[in-house]
Write a protein that holds these residues in place. Sequence first.
Motif, PDB file in Angstrom:
ATOM      1  N   GLU A 115      12.443  -7.608   1.184  1.00 25.53           N
ATOM      2  CA  GLU A 115      11.136  -8.010   1.703  1.00 25.53           C
ATOM      3  C   GLU A 115      10.241  -8.496   0.572  1.00 25.53           C
ATOM      4  OE1 GLU A 115       7.863  -5.089   3.045  1.00 25.53           O
ATOM      5  OE2 GLU A 115       8.905  -5.611   4.899  1.00 25.53           O
ATOM      6  N   VAL A 116      10.241  -7.769  -0.537  1.00 28.98           N
ATOM      7  CA  VAL A 116       9.413  -8.146  -1.683  1.00 28.98           C
ATOM      8  C   VAL A 116       9.945  -9.424  -2.333  1.00 28.98           C
ATOM      9  CG1 VAL A 116       8.710  -7.463  -4.014  1.00 28.98           C
ATOM     10  CG2 VAL A 116       8.563  -5.823  -2.139  1.00 28.98           C
ATOM     11  N   ILE A 117      11.264  -9.521  -2.464  1.00 29.45           N
ATOM     12  CA  ILE A 117      11.862 -10.726  -3.041  1.00 29.45           C
ATOM     13  C   ILE A 117      11.473 -11.958  -2.227  1.00 29.45           C
ATOM     14  CG2 ILE A 117      14.055 -11.936  -3.316  1.00 29.45           C
ATOM     15  CD1 ILE A 117      13.545 -10.081  -5.605  1.00 29.45           C
ATOM     16  N   GLU A 118      11.441 -11.803  -0.899  1.00 27.25           N
ATOM     17  CA  GLU A 118      11.056 -12.912  -0.020  1.00 27.25           C
ATOM     18  C   GLU A 118       9.603 -13.312  -0.245  1.00 27.25           C
ATOM     19  OE1 GLU A 118      10.732 -13.863   4.773  1.00 27.25           O
ATOM     20  OE2 GLU A 118      12.064 -12.266   4.061  1.00 27.25           O
ATOM     21  N   PHE A 144       3.242  -6.623  -9.193  1.00 31.44           N
ATOM     22  CA  PHE A 144       2.776  -6.660  -7.811  1.00 31.44           C
ATOM     23  C   PHE A 144       3.894  -6.206  -6.867  1.00 31.44           C
ATOM     24  CE2 PHE A 144      -0.281 -10.475  -8.674  1.00 31.44           C
ATOM     25  CZ  PHE A 144      -1.165  -9.617  -9.306  1.00 31.44           C
ATOM     26  N   GLY A 145       5.103  -6.765  -7.085  1.00 32.90           N
ATOM     27  CA  GLY A 145       6.224  -6.429  -6.224  1.00 32.90           C
ATOM     28  C   GLY A 145       6.543  -4.950  -6.233  1.00 32.90           C
ATOM     29  N   MET A 146       6.512  -4.317  -7.414  1.00 36.40           N
ATOM     30  CA  MET A 146       6.769  -2.882  -7.510  1.00 36.40           C
ATOM     31  C   MET A 146       5.740  -2.098  -6.706  1.00 36.40           C
ATOM     32  SD  MET A 146       7.705  -2.601 -11.560  1.00 36.40           S
ATOM     33  CE  MET A 146       7.855  -0.801 -11.539  1.00 36.40           C
ATOM     34  N   ALA A 147       4.468  -2.507  -6.824  1.00 34.58           N
ATOM     35  CA  ALA A 147       3.403  -1.803  -6.113  1.00 34.58           C
ATOM     36  C   ALA A 147       3.534  -1.945  -4.602  1.00 34.58           C
ATOM     37  CB  ALA A 147       2.035  -2.327  -6.567  1.00 34.58           C
ATOM     38  N   LEU A 148       4.135  -3.051  -4.149  1.00 35.09           N
ATOM     39  CA  LEU A 148       4.242  -3.313  -2.718  1.00 35.09           C
ATOM     40  C   LEU A 148       5.475  -2.694  -2.079  1.00 35.09           C
ATOM     41  CD1 LEU A 148       3.111  -7.035  -2.760  1.00 35.09           C
ATOM     42  CD2 LEU A 148       1.830  -5.115  -1.812  1.00 35.09           C
ATOM     43  N   MET A 149       6.345  -2.092  -2.870  1.00 34.98           N
ATOM     44  CA  MET A 149       7.586  -1.529  -2.322  1.00 34.98           C
ATOM     45  C   MET A 149       7.329  -0.446  -1.284  1.00 34.98           C
ATOM     46  SD  MET A 149      10.468  -2.877  -3.286  1.00 34.98           S
ATOM     47  CE  MET A 149      11.662  -1.548  -3.078  1.00 34.98           C
ATOM     48  N   PHE A 173      -3.425 -15.662  -8.865  1.00 33.58           N
ATOM     49  CA  PHE A 173      -4.444 -15.464  -7.839  1.00 33.58           C
ATOM     50  C   PHE A 173      -3.994 -16.016  -6.484  1.00 33.58           C
ATOM     51  CE2 PHE A 173      -7.535 -14.927 -11.420  1.00 33.58           C
ATOM     52  CZ  PHE A 173      -7.896 -13.637 -11.092  1.00 33.58           C
ATOM     53  N   ASP A 174      -3.258 -17.121  -6.499  1.00 30.63           N
ATOM     54  CA  ASP A 174      -2.694 -17.627  -5.240  1.00 30.63           C
ATOM     55  C   ASP A 174      -1.729 -16.608  -4.633  1.00 30.63           C
ATOM     56  OD1 ASP A 174      -4.128 -19.966  -5.471  1.00 30.63           O
ATOM     57  OD2 ASP A 174      -2.461 -21.125  -6.321  1.00 30.63           O
ATOM     58  N   THR A 175      -0.991 -15.910  -5.491  1.00 33.79           N
ATOM     59  CA  THR A 175      -0.067 -14.878  -5.013  1.00 33.79           C
ATOM     60  C   THR A 175      -0.821 -13.732  -4.359  1.00 33.79           C
ATOM     61  OG1 THR A 175       1.544 -15.436  -6.734  1.00 33.79           O
ATOM     62  CG2 THR A 175       1.739 -13.253  -5.713  1.00 33.79           C
ATOM     63  N   ILE A 176      -1.959 -13.374  -4.913  1.00 27.38           N
ATOM     64  CA  ILE A 176      -2.763 -12.299  -4.329  1.00 27.38           C
ATOM     65  C   ILE A 176      -3.208 -12.673  -2.916  1.00 27.38           C
ATOM     66  CG2 ILE A 176      -4.950 -11.034  -4.534  1.00 27.38           C
ATOM     67  CD1 ILE A 176      -4.561 -11.219  -7.603  1.00 27.38           C
ATOM     68  N   VAL A 177      -3.593 -13.924  -2.728  1.00 29.47           N
ATOM     69  CA  VAL A 177      -3.947 -14.389  -1.382  1.00 29.47           C
ATOM     70  C   VAL A 177      -2.751 -14.268  -0.444  1.00 29.47           C
ATOM     71  CG1 VAL A 177      -4.699 -16.359  -0.013  1.00 29.47           C
ATOM     72  CG2 VAL A 177      -5.723 -15.957  -2.252  1.00 29.47           C
ATOM     73  N   SER A 178      -1.560 -14.626  -0.940  1.00 31.75           N
ATOM     74  CA  SER A 178      -0.350 -14.528  -0.119  1.00 31.75           C
ATOM     75  C   SER A 178      -0.048 -13.088   0.273  1.00 31.75           C
ATOM     76  CB  SER A 178       0.847 -15.118  -0.880  1.00 31.75           C
ATOM     77  OG  SER A 178       0.673 -16.499  -1.092  1.00 31.75           O
ATOM     78  N   ILE A 179      -0.319 -12.150  -0.625  1.00 31.49           N
ATOM     79  CA  ILE A 179      -0.097 -10.732  -0.324  1.00 31.49           C
ATOM     80  C   ILE A 179      -0.928 -10.323   0.886  1.00 31.49           C
ATOM     81  CG2 ILE A 179      -0.537  -8.380  -1.164  1.00 31.49           C
ATOM     82  CD1 ILE A 179       0.243  -9.413  -3.967  1.00 31.49           C
ATOM     83  N   ARG A 180      -2.177 -10.763   0.925  1.00 31.11           N
ATOM     84  CA  ARG A 180      -3.027 -10.444   2.066  1.00 31.11           C
ATOM     85  C   ARG A 180      -2.546 -11.172   3.325  1.00 31.11           C
ATOM     86  NH1 ARG A 180      -8.427 -12.007   3.309  1.00 31.11           N
ATOM     87  NH2 ARG A 180      -7.824 -14.090   2.636  1.00 31.11           N
ATOM     88  N   ASN A 181      -2.262 -12.458   3.192  1.00 36.50           N
ATOM     89  CA  ASN A 181      -1.925 -13.269   4.365  1.00 36.50           C
ATOM     90  C   ASN A 181      -0.572 -12.904   4.970  1.00 36.50           C
ATOM     91  OD1 ASN A 181      -4.338 -14.581   3.954  1.00 36.50           O
ATOM     92  ND2 ASN A 181      -3.430 -16.409   3.067  1.00 36.50           N
TER      93      ASN A 181
END
Length: 246
Positions: A115-118, A144-149, A173-181
């Motif tokens: 899921e995180v890799i995706e 970020f990926g580790m924190a989201l596991m 910062f674009d990645t942070i937006v993707s984390i939310r979206n």
Amino acid sequence: MLNIQKLDAFYGKKQVLFNIDLTLEDRTLGAVIGPNGAGKSSVLRAVFGMIPVRHGLIKFNDHDISQGTPLNCIKAGIAFVPQGARVFRDLTVGENLRMGGFTLANRELALRSEEVIEAFPILAQRKAQRAGALSGGERQMLAFGMALMLRPKLLLIDEPSIGLAPMMVSQVFDTIVSIRNKLGTSVLIVEQQAQQVLRIVDSVFVIRAGRLISHGPVERYRDSDVLRHVYLSEPEQEPTTQEESK
């Protein structure tokens, strides 16, 4: 989601936060900005149970976490990404992700890793590579990926732009937006580069000398004159845009 009321926090006998009020809504991005040494990072550490709260209240999804520990916060659904993209440099990207989800059963661990890799395609290309060989931006993505596991509901991120080239800062910062979206995760960011973070967040909290001197929707702070005013204003003053002053 996050509700901080009248927060005072200390490092030993030294008080670092004074009467902080802060509210972050579900599935939103918030930024804590201010000059160096203002106490921005201390806000995140207090929320995550890393420094003692002497007075005030921290509520997360209506539960009091004021006296919680980092472990309590993780169990409640809060993850913390500290400064410096801290990863296990001698381990591979895949091994780092497994460390991020070390409490999970093997089957769930594999599912979360995928899921995180995706969510972070650059990590898929580096899965077998040692983290120490990644670029600074790639290590930040891995952090970020580790924190989201563990699928946190709230992600606390401290100074994600430190040590990164300008082009990579924009990508982070674009990645942070993707984390939310993509994941529905709320994010509270501490950041020194105000103009970069104002591009992506919904709300802003300005800290100076351990005190909240201004807060509001991001549109208010995208005007450089307004931002300059809030950095220099007294704590009881609130910024006004040109339209608000008419």
